[in-house]
Design a protein around this motif. Structure first.
Motif, PDB file in Angstrom:
ATOM      1  N   ALA A  24       2.966 -11.975   3.717  1.00 18.44           N
ATOM      2  CA  ALA A  24       2.945 -11.121   4.907  1.00 18.44           C
ATOM      3  C   ALA A  24       2.615  -9.678   4.554  1.00 18.44           C
ATOM      4  O   ALA A  24       1.841  -9.003   5.256  1.00 18.44           O
ATOM      5  CB  ALA A  24       4.298 -11.190   5.623  1.00 18.44           C
ATOM      6  N   ALA A  25       3.182  -9.185   3.446  1.00 17.41           N
ATOM      7  CA  ALA A  25       2.946  -7.797   3.040  1.00 17.41           C
ATOM      8  C   ALA A  25       1.494  -7.582   2.646  1.00 17.41           C
ATOM      9  O   ALA A  25       0.858  -6.591   3.041  1.00 17.41           O
ATOM     10  CB  ALA A  25       3.876  -7.426   1.886  1.00 17.41           C
ATOM     11  N   VAL A  26       0.943  -8.513   1.861  1.00 14.68           N
ATOM     12  CA  VAL A  26      -0.436  -8.373   1.400  1.00 14.68           C
ATOM     13  C   VAL A  26      -1.419  -8.552   2.558  1.00 14.68           C
ATOM     14  O   VAL A  26      -2.405  -7.808   2.679  1.00 14.68           O
ATOM     15  CB  VAL A  26      -0.717  -9.387   0.270  1.00 14.68           C
ATOM     16  CG1 VAL A  26      -2.208  -9.456  -0.048  1.00 14.68           C
ATOM     17  CG2 VAL A  26       0.064  -9.005  -0.984  1.00 14.68           C
ATOM     18  N   GLU A  27      -1.160  -9.507   3.427  1.00 20.88           N
ATOM     19  CA  GLU A  27      -2.031  -9.717   4.583  1.00 20.88           C
ATOM     20  C   GLU A  27      -2.069  -8.459   5.461  1.00 20.88           C
ATOM     21  O   GLU A  27      -3.152  -8.029   5.899  1.00 20.88           O
ATOM     22  CB  GLU A  27      -1.541 -10.916   5.386  1.00 20.88           C
ATOM     23  CG  GLU A  27      -2.453 -11.308   6.541  1.00 20.88           C
ATOM     24  CD  GLU A  27      -1.921 -12.508   7.292  1.00 20.88           C
ATOM     25  OE1 GLU A  27      -2.694 -13.448   7.526  1.00 20.88           O
ATOM     26  OE2 GLU A  27      -0.721 -12.506   7.652  1.00 20.88           O
ATOM     27  N   SER A  28      -0.918  -7.853   5.703  1.00 22.67           N
ATOM     28  CA  SER A  28      -0.869  -6.631   6.516  1.00 22.67           C
ATOM     29  C   SER A  28      -1.613  -5.485   5.852  1.00 22.67           C
ATOM     30  O   SER A  28      -2.294  -4.699   6.524  1.00 22.67           O
ATOM     31  CB  SER A  28       0.594  -6.228   6.757  1.00 22.67           C
ATOM     32  OG  SER A  28       1.253  -7.186   7.555  1.00 22.67           O
ATOM     33  N   ALA A  64      -0.266   2.927   7.856  1.00 25.70           N
ATOM     34  CA  ALA A  64       0.335   1.974   8.795  1.00 25.70           C
ATOM     35  C   ALA A  64       1.706   1.521   8.300  1.00 25.70           C
ATOM     36  O   ALA A  64       2.664   1.439   9.065  1.00 25.70           O
ATOM     37  CB  ALA A  64      -0.584   0.778   8.992  1.00 25.70           C
ATOM     38  N   GLY A  65       1.804   1.240   7.000  1.00 26.65           N
ATOM     39  CA  GLY A  65       3.066   0.777   6.440  1.00 26.65           C
ATOM     40  C   GLY A  65       3.901   1.867   5.803  1.00 26.65           C
ATOM     41  O   GLY A  65       4.998   1.606   5.308  1.00 26.65           O
ATOM     42  N   MET A  66       3.366   3.105   5.811  1.00 25.39           N
ATOM     43  CA  MET A  66       4.036   4.258   5.207  1.00 25.39           C
ATOM     44  C   MET A  66       4.442   3.972   3.761  1.00 25.39           C
ATOM     45  O   MET A  66       5.580   4.212   3.339  1.00 25.39           O
ATOM     46  CB  MET A  66       5.245   4.679   6.042  1.00 25.39           C
ATOM     47  CG  MET A  66       4.882   5.293   7.372  1.00 25.39           C
ATOM     48  SD  MET A  66       3.823   6.778   7.215  1.00 25.39           S
ATOM     49  CE  MET A  66       5.037   8.010   6.739  1.00 25.39           C
ATOM     50  N   ALA A  67       3.494   3.477   2.995  1.00 25.38           N
ATOM     51  CA  ALA A  67       3.706   3.215   1.572  1.00 25.38           C
ATOM     52  C   ALA A  67       2.821   4.145   0.756  1.00 25.38           C
ATOM     53  O   ALA A  67       1.594   4.155   0.927  1.00 25.38           O
ATOM     54  CB  ALA A  67       3.388   1.763   1.249  1.00 25.38           C
ATOM     55  N   LEU A  68       3.443   4.923  -0.109  1.00 21.76           N
ATOM     56  CA  LEU A  68       2.733   5.848  -0.990  1.00 21.76           C
ATOM     57  C   LEU A  68       3.265   5.664  -2.398  1.00 21.76           C
ATOM     58  O   LEU A  68       4.490   5.657  -2.605  1.00 21.76           O
ATOM     59  CB  LEU A  68       2.952   7.296  -0.547  1.00 21.76           C
ATOM     60  CG  LEU A  68       2.403   8.389  -1.477  1.00 21.76           C
ATOM     61  CD1 LEU A  68       0.873   8.359  -1.497  1.00 21.76           C
ATOM     62  CD2 LEU A  68       2.910   9.761  -1.039  1.00 21.76           C
ATOM     63  N   THR A  90       5.264  -1.011 -13.841  1.00 20.09           N
ATOM     64  CA  THR A  90       6.332  -0.454 -13.014  1.00 20.09           C
ATOM     65  C   THR A  90       5.690   0.233 -11.819  1.00 20.09           C
ATOM     66  O   THR A  90       4.654   0.895 -11.955  1.00 20.09           O
ATOM     67  CB  THR A  90       7.174   0.567 -13.801  1.00 20.09           C
ATOM     68  OG1 THR A  90       7.708  -0.069 -14.966  1.00 20.09           O
ATOM     69  CG2 THR A  90       8.312   1.112 -12.955  1.00 20.09           C
ATOM     70  N   VAL A  91       6.302   0.078 -10.638  1.00 23.90           N
ATOM     71  CA  VAL A  91       5.794   0.726  -9.425  1.00 23.90           C
ATOM     72  C   VAL A  91       6.674   1.921  -9.082  1.00 23.90           C
ATOM     73  O   VAL A  91       7.901   1.813  -9.055  1.00 23.90           O
ATOM     74  CB  VAL A  91       5.757  -0.257  -8.242  1.00 23.90           C
ATOM     75  CG1 VAL A  91       5.198   0.439  -6.992  1.00 23.90           C
ATOM     76  CG2 VAL A  91       4.912  -1.483  -8.588  1.00 23.90           C
ATOM     77  N   PHE A  92       6.039   3.063  -8.816  1.00 21.31           N
ATOM     78  CA  PHE A  92       6.710   4.288  -8.389  1.00 21.31           C
ATOM     79  C   PHE A  92       6.398   4.483  -6.905  1.00 21.31           C
ATOM     80  O   PHE A  92       5.233   4.598  -6.527  1.00 21.31           O
ATOM     81  CB  PHE A  92       6.186   5.508  -9.171  1.00 21.31           C
ATOM     82  CG  PHE A  92       6.405   5.442 -10.651  1.00 21.31           C
ATOM     83  CD1 PHE A  92       7.334   6.281 -11.272  1.00 21.31           C
ATOM     84  CD2 PHE A  92       5.680   4.557 -11.455  1.00 21.31           C
ATOM     85  CE1 PHE A  92       7.538   6.233 -12.641  1.00 21.31           C
ATOM     86  CE2 PHE A  92       5.874   4.504 -12.825  1.00 21.31           C
ATOM     87  CZ  PHE A  92       6.813   5.340 -13.423  1.00 21.31           C
ATOM     88  N   VAL A 306       4.319  -4.875  -1.726  1.00 19.32           N
ATOM     89  CA  VAL A 306       5.392  -5.782  -2.151  1.00 19.32           C
ATOM     90  C   VAL A 306       6.556  -5.006  -2.769  1.00 19.32           C
ATOM     91  O   VAL A 306       7.716  -5.415  -2.647  1.00 19.32           O
ATOM     92  CB  VAL A 306       4.882  -6.870  -3.118  1.00 19.32           C
ATOM     93  CG1 VAL A 306       3.961  -7.836  -2.389  1.00 19.32           C
ATOM     94  CG2 VAL A 306       4.203  -6.285  -4.336  1.00 19.32           C
ATOM     95  N   ALA A 307       6.262  -3.870  -3.401  1.00 17.50           N
ATOM     96  CA  ALA A 307       7.349  -3.052  -3.965  1.00 17.50           C
ATOM     97  C   ALA A 307       8.204  -2.467  -2.852  1.00 17.50           C
ATOM     98  O   ALA A 307       9.438  -2.363  -2.987  1.00 17.50           O
ATOM     99  CB  ALA A 307       6.776  -1.930  -4.829  1.00 17.50           C
ATOM    100  N   GLN A 308       7.570  -2.095  -1.756  1.00 20.04           N
ATOM    101  CA  GLN A 308       8.321  -1.565  -0.623  1.00 20.04           C
ATOM    102  C   GLN A 308       9.242  -2.638  -0.038  1.00 20.04           C
ATOM    103  O   GLN A 308      10.396  -2.367   0.312  1.00 20.04           O
ATOM    104  CB  GLN A 308       7.349  -1.051   0.445  1.00 20.04           C
ATOM    105  CG  GLN A 308       7.992  -0.211   1.522  1.00 20.04           C
ATOM    106  CD  GLN A 308       6.944   0.434   2.406  1.00 20.04           C
ATOM    107  OE1 GLN A 308       6.085  -0.231   2.970  1.00 20.04           O
ATOM    108  NE2 GLN A 308       7.000   1.747   2.537  1.00 20.04           N
ATOM    109  N   VAL A 309       8.741  -3.871   0.034  1.00 18.92           N
ATOM    110  CA  VAL A 309       9.571  -4.990   0.492  1.00 18.92           C
ATOM    111  C   VAL A 309      10.737  -5.199  -0.469  1.00 18.92           C
ATOM    112  O   VAL A 309      11.892  -5.382  -0.049  1.00 18.92           O
ATOM    113  CB  VAL A 309       8.728  -6.281   0.606  1.00 18.92           C
ATOM    114  CG1 VAL A 309       9.621  -7.495   0.843  1.00 18.92           C
ATOM    115  CG2 VAL A 309       7.706  -6.150   1.724  1.00 18.92           C
TER     116      VAL A 309
END
Length: 325
Positions: A24-28, A64-68, A90-92, A306-309
């Motif tokens: 779902a995260a990747v599709e969005s 849209a997902g507010m991911a930075l 690692t994701v920051f 996916v890190a945000q999830v």
């Protein structure tokens, strides 16, 4: 926003991020990229000249997902002998409103599951509905993630696979058996003859599949080529196929399409972002005989999504730590 820095380790990521959540995260994210609401920044990827390692950074912003944020890591081919996975990252994550560091998230499991999610998104949107045989080219660490995710997208009845080192095929056989499906190790030409869907997930620098081996109606997800010089399939396959990708700019420079484009066999305009299919602005597959190909180069926005999830769910479930900055 909560104060302090959220730490989400590998175990927490594995515990909270399911294949469904990653899909779902990747599709969005792909959908947002296609509308211009999300974009990736230029990739930095360099050979270290030490431990045969490749190291780099992938980053971007999804409005849209507010991911930075940014994923830092790479590929250490000697890690398997040390009991570690070859991919380390690692994701920051940063607060888009202030620029403050918000979370550090383990990226190894997430890299595997988001890569598998990308190919499964392509299967969901592009493979023939009646696809029955799935073919796997490559049996490394990520192949099991790929196969598990793919098997959820169609009513497959058989798994066929090839790997340059056949002793690694039991990894895929185990996944097939857990799904109750027959498994067969085959040569590449036979794999092409049988498979309705093919996933390539290798580190090859030469074509492993040739055009004449691919039957009409096949969907290919080429997931291993993410660096200049890498290659998994014959460029003639791309010219015979309708080609989709996560990001066109990466596809033509570091993805599988780099070779067909480099030889003048196709151009940038011949490649469609898969987000356009997800959004309904491109029809995707238009016939049963059409060959479709997804060039999965791997974009930073997938990692951020996916890190945000992982960060959200791990905190909600008490599986993350928060420390003062």
């Amino acid at each position: 926003m909560a104060e302090g820095l959220l730490i989400v380790n590998e175990a927490a990521c594995e515990a909270v991020v399911t294949r469904g959540a990653a899909f779902a995260a990747v599709e969005s994210t792909f959908a947002a990229m296609a509308t211009g609401e999300a974009w990736n920044f230029p990739v930095v990827r360099e050979a270290l000249g030490h431990a045969d390692a490749l190291y780099g950074f992938k980053s971007g912003f999804d409005r849209a997902g507010m991911a930075l944020g940014v994923k830092s890591g790479g590929y250490w081919p000697g890690n398997a002998a040390k009991g570690l996975t070859n991919h380390q990252s690692t994701v920051f994550l940063f607060d888009p409103d202030t620029g403050q560091l918000a979370a550090l998230v383990g990226g190894n499991y997430l890299t595997a599951i988001r890569t598998a999610a990308a190919s499964s998104v392509s299967i969901a949107h592009l493979a023939r509905p009646d696809a029955k045989v799935i073919g796997m080219v490559g049996a490394g660490h990520q192949s099991a993630f790929q196969l598990r995710a793919a098997l959820e997208q169609r009513d497959f009845e058989k798994v066929v696979a090839w790997n340059p080192h056949p002793d690694m095929l039991p990894r895929l056989q185990a996944v097939a058996e857990e799904a109750g499906l027959p498994f067969e190790g085959v040569e590449r030409e036979e794999l092409g003859a049988q498979a309705d869907v093919i996933i390539t997930i290798t580190s090859a620098f030469e074509p492993l599949l040739m055009r004449d081996w691919i039957k009409p109606g096949t969907h290919l997800a080429c997931m291993g080529t993410d660096t200049k010089g890498k290659q998994e399939v014959d460029p003639a396959i791309l010219t015979a196929a309708t080609v989709f990708t996560d990001e066109v700019a990466q596809s033509i420079t570091i993805g599988e399409a780099q070779h067909a484009v480099g030889h003048g066999l196709m151009g940038e305009g011949d490649i469609t972002p898969i987000g356009a299919v997800i959004n309904g602005t491109h029809p995707g597959r238009t016939s049963e005989a059409e060959i479709t190909l997804f060039d999965g180069t791997g974009v930073g926005l997938q990692d951020l999504a996916v890190a945000q999830v992982a960060a959200k769910l791990a905190e909600e479930q008490g599986k993350a730590q928060r420390i003062a900055l």
